[in-house]
Every structure is written in structure tokens, then in C-alpha cells.
Design an enzyme around this catalytic site. Structure first.
Site, mmCIF file in Angstrom:
data_model
loop_
_atom_site.group_PDB
_atom_site.id
_atom_site.type_symbol
_atom_site.label_atom_id
_atom_site.label_comp_id
_atom_site.label_asym_id
_atom_site.label_seq_id
_atom_site.Cartn_x
_atom_site.Cartn_y
_atom_site.Cartn_z
ATOM 1 N N LYS A 106 0.299 4.762 -2.208
ATOM 2 C CA LYS A 106 0.901 3.640 -2.942
ATOM 3 C C LYS A 106 1.438 4.350 -4.007
ATOM 4 C CE LYS A 106 0.946 -0.817 -4.964
ATOM 5 N NZ LYS A 106 -0.023 -1.949 -5.140
ATOM 6 N N SER B 211 2.127 -6.594 -4.172
ATOM 7 C CA SER B 211 2.644 -5.372 -4.649
ATOM 8 C C SER B 211 2.874 -4.204 -3.716
ATOM 9 C CB SER B 211 2.609 -4.768 -6.019
ATOM 10 O OG SER B 211 1.404 -4.416 -6.135
ATOM 11 N N SER C 16 -2.525 -8.256 -4.283
ATOM 12 C CA SER C 16 -1.341 -7.175 -3.924
ATOM 13 C C SER C 16 -1.954 -6.334 -2.517
ATOM 14 C CB SER C 16 -1.057 -6.562 -4.899
ATOM 15 O OG SER C 16 -0.522 -7.337 -5.865
#
Length: 482
Positions: free
Chosen positions: A76, A151, A175
Site C-alpha cells: 500500500k 482505503s 480499511s
């Protein structure tokens, strides 16, 4: 190779049936071909990835490889990685190349894993749909008209679309679990403090926690073995004996007590999600588990408390992005104050600005006691509810999300509806407890449904065991979006 588990890939690498360079090249080519459609990755760097793969092949050649040596992992874009563009999905960091590795990246590097690229995400991890990224929206590979969740939506999309064998995510209010549910993969948020937050760009420091996302629970256990560990550079990192999260996967579930909070099965859950959850619970009963009703009387306060505390911490954490030391700086300004103002106004997107304003307001003189302190007291009550519930059960189950993935743009103009996407997941962040999501079927428009499993502190091994036993008798986790 496309649908192989991490164990299968590791075995092929160890037996020299496949090299890491071949494996990495395969996924780089898939990203090159398919990413323009999904937008799951912000950055790839073929030179670095292939160099890491070649180094892994050398380790494997002399018999020094571990479970993840030579396996490509998508990271990420919230994790700083030395020599990599690290944007956190924001224009503010669109020119930032990290000079150091985050703790999580270091641990994967030491394990010999290959960084296959940096995944797209909501700006500074603020969002539930991956529509707030400066680098554009991410699409759900099961239905490109739908959101992948946020996210960590880029990470979830990358795994579901088979652009990477596994990925890392972070979870501040759901998330990891929410996008895992919406994209039909598995994901776990460990107990707060188990995984180092060093080098992980902070959103809300008392809530943020990194965790793995993968096709199966067995893969998650292997990834967690690498990610968990004490880091003296993170003041919240916990010193605990190292666990092997794969050791309890095969334990039978006979006698397991599953708590079903009546508050999670009340009005608000869509019928298709409810049906899939009921079917999953029926499978657990076949495995020998019993279900008991438990109460979480303050569960309805989780979203209001979360949206006081998280913006408060975000407003403080994001004050460092001022256009002075690194990141975006406005091109024209008349004074130092004007430079600060314009750099932040031009560098941050609308959702980040909204949360900074909310956070600044609740921390301001005259409102601090009324909002921030009150929210902290309620946070304690929410944690107390869970502690009392665990006196009656071993794990708590329910839906991960109230609905399947919604359409792109459907909630982007209604922040309250968007925030309610995290209604079942935010309590685990407020309490610091571990929680995970696994795929359990499909709902409306053939979009995936996730089962939420919450455990007591440091019960990751039990959570993984409970989820793995379900995946032994079902095949939802083997379904592929491509």
C-alpha cells in the site's frame, strides 16, 4: 501461477520449478496489461522489483529461502519504501521519494519478498470507496461499475484481479476488512501495536494498524508471521513472544462459542448480506460451533465516536505537511504564511480538508471537553461492552459491511452515508481488538459479501483458525474475479 496459494508458490520456488524473476515478470506483465482498467497501482518499478527477485533467486539457490522468499507482494502506498515514490494517494506527496524503509517494508525485505509495486488508496487513507485518491478512482474487479472499498481498495483490487499474490493494507476504521469484503478476498487487522507503524504515514495514530490481504486465510497467516514483531522506533509497538500464526489453523472448532451481537443484526443490513451471513453461520454450526446472542449496547456510538477521534488525530498528524521540508509547495505566494496556506489548500483534496476542519473544531478551546473528551469516555464504554461479551463467547461474528459494493459515485456527495460503510468495523479500531473479513458468497448484482470475525486481544491465531476451518469446507475464497 495465477491462483496459486503462497505455499504453492513457495514450494515451486524452492524446488526450482519456477524462479522469482519469472514469477515477478509474470505479475509485472499482468499489471502492465490490466492496471489501466482497474487503477489498482500508483507506482511500479520494474528495475527494483526484478533486482529484488534476482537477489531472492540467489538466496533460494543456496537453500536460505523462507516462506515468502521470492514472492511478489503489493505494498500500500502509505508505507515508505526506500527509493520508491510514496504518495499516500495525495498530491501533497506526489513528488516524495522515500529515503528510508518503513518497519513493515524492512520485514518483507528481510524475508526476501519482492515489492511488486505501490497500490492506490484513498488520500491519506481517508475514504471508504477509493474515490478520494489524487491518482483517480479504483474499480472493483468483480464489477467495474462498483467501488472496491477503501482505503486499501487498490490492495484489495490487486489481489482480487490477480495482479499480485498478496498485498499489505492499513486499517483505521475498517480499511482492510471493508475492501476485502467488497472485493471477495481475506484480510485481517491485528491487535493494535502488534505490527510496527514506523514509516507508515499516520492518519489517526491511536487507531491505525497494518495488516495483510490475500486470497485465503492460510496466506494471511504466512504474511502475518513476517509482519508482526517489536520495533523500538514505534512507541506503541508491543514486546511479545513471536507466534507462528500457522500452527493452530487445523484445530477443530467443536465447542467454539460464536457471539452474535443483536445490534449487528438489526435494521440496516441488506437482505442479501443477511442471507449470506446466515448461511455462513449454518456452516459453522456444522463444524461444531454454537452461537449465543450477546449485547454491545454502545455499538451505535462507534461511528460518531470514530468521526470525532479520527479527524482530531488527523488534524494534528497532517499539520506536518506545510510545503517546507518535503512534498508539494505552491508555485506562487506572497509571504511565509501565504505559502503555508496555498500549499495546503492546493495539496490536500476535499475529504482531507473536511476531516482537518472537523478535527480542528473538536480540539479547539470550548469544544475539546464537549466533543473530544466525551468521545474518549464513550470509547472506553465500547471496549467494556466487548470485554463483557467475551465472557459469554470466544469470537464475535456479523456482517463486515451492511451492503455489497455500491456503485462508483453513489455516495461520494453524501459523506454521512459513506461513513456508515464502516458501521460494523470501526469498533475494532476503537478497542484495538483484532478483526478480519473472509468471503462468504455473493449478493446483489453478483457482488461479494464478507463475514466479519472479531476476537479478543492477541487472539489472531484463534481468528485465523476459525476462518481457515470455514475455508476448508467452502470455496468462496477460491472464486476469481478474472
Amino acid at each position: 501461477m495465477l491462483n496459486a496459494s503462497l505455499r504453492e508458490l513457495s514450494k515451486q520456488l524452492a524446488e526450482k520449478k519456477l524462479s522469482s524473476v519469472e514469477l515477478t515478470s509474470f505479475f509485472l506483465q499482468r499489471i502492465k496489461t490490466l492496471n489501466p482498467n482497474y487503477n489498482a497501482f500508483i507506482t511500479t518499478n520494474e528495475e527494483i522489483s526484478l533486482a529484488q527477485a534476482a537477489a531472492a533467486d540467489k538466496m533460494l539457490a543456496i537453500g536460505k529461502g523462507g516462506a515468502l522468499t521470492g514472492i511478489p507482494i503489493a505494498q500500500k502506498d502509505i508505507f515508505c519504501a526506500k527509493g520508491w515514490l510514496t504518495t499516500c494517494g495525495s498530491k501533497m506527496l506526489s513528488n516524495f521519494v522515500s529515503p528510508y524503509d518503513a518497519g513493515v517494508i524492512e520485514r518483507f525485505n528481510l524475508a526476501g519478498a519482492v515489492n511488486i509495486g505501490k497500490t492506490n488508496m484513498d488520500e491519506f487513507a481517508m475514504g471508504s470507496s477509493n474515490e478520494t485518491s489524487y491518482y483517480g478512482i479504483v474499480k472493483n474487479p468483480w464489477d467495474t461499475k462498483a467501488v472496491p472499498g477503501g482505503s486499501s481498495g487498490g490492495a484489495a483490487c490487486a489481489v482480487a484481479a490477480r495482479l499480485a499474490p498478496a498485498a499489505t493494507g492499513t486499517d483505521t476504521g475498517g480499511s482492510i476488512r471493508q475492501p476485502a469484503a467488497l472485493c471477495g478476498i481475506s484480510g485481517i487487522k491485528p491487535t493494535y501495536g502488534l505490527v510496527s507503524r514506523y514509516g507508515m504515514i499516520a492518519f489517526a495514530s491511536s487507531l491505525d494498524q497494518a495488516g495483510p490481504m490475500a486470497k485465503s486465510v492460510d496466506d494471511l497467516a504466512l504474511l502475518l508471521n513476517v509482519m508482526v514483531g517489536f520495533d523500538a522506533r514505534d512507541s506503541t509497538s508491543l514486546q511479545r513472544p513471536q507466534e507462528d500464526y500457522t500452527s493452530d489453523l487445523e484445530r477443530p472448532l467443536s465447542g467454539l462459542r460464536i457471539g452474535l451481537p443483536k445490534e449487528y443484526f438489526a435494521k440496516g443490513m441488506s437482505p442479501d448480506v443477511e442471507s449470506a451471513v446466515d448461511s455462513a453461520l449454518a456452516e459453522y454450526r456444522k463444524l461444531g460451533a454454537e452461537t449465543v446472542e450477546v449485547a454491545l449496547p454502545n455499538a451505535s456510538l462507534s461511528i460518531p465516536v470514530y468521526y470525532v477521534l479520527a479527524p482530531a488525530e488527523a488534524s494534528s498528524n497532517l499539520s506536518r505537511f506545510d510545503g517546507v521540508r518535503y512534498g508539494y509547495r505552491a508555485q506562487s505566494y506572497s509571504s511565509l504564511t501565504d505559502m503555508y496556506r496555498k500549499s495546503r489548500a492546493e495539496g490536500f483534496g476535499p475529504e482531507v480538508k473536511r476531516r482537518i476542519l472537523i478535527g480542528t473544531y473538536v480540539l479547539s478551546q470550548g469544544y475539546y471537553d464537549a466533543y473530544y473528551i466525551k468521545a474518549q469516555k464513550l470509547r472506553r464504554l465500547i471496549a467494556q461492552d466487548f470485554t463483557e461479551a467475551y465472557q459469554q463467547c470466544d469470537v464475535i461474528m456479523g456482517p463486515t459491511t451492511p451492503t455489497v459494493a455500491f456503485n462508483l459515485g453513489e455516495k461520494s456527495t453524501d459523506p454521512i452515508q459513506m461513513y456508515l460503510s464502516d458501521i460494523y468495523t470501526s469498533a475494532a479500531n476503537l478497542t484495538g481488538m483484532p478483526a478480519m473479513s473472509i468471503p462468504i458468497g455473493f449478493g446483489d448484482k453478483n457482488r461479494p459479501v464478507g463475514l466479519h470475525i472479531i476476537g479478543n486481544y492477541f487472539k489472531e491465531a484463534q481468528l485465523l483458525n476459525v476462518a481457515h476451518q470455514y475455508q476448508r469446507i467452502t470455496d468462496w475464497h477460491l472464486k476469481s474475479a478474472v
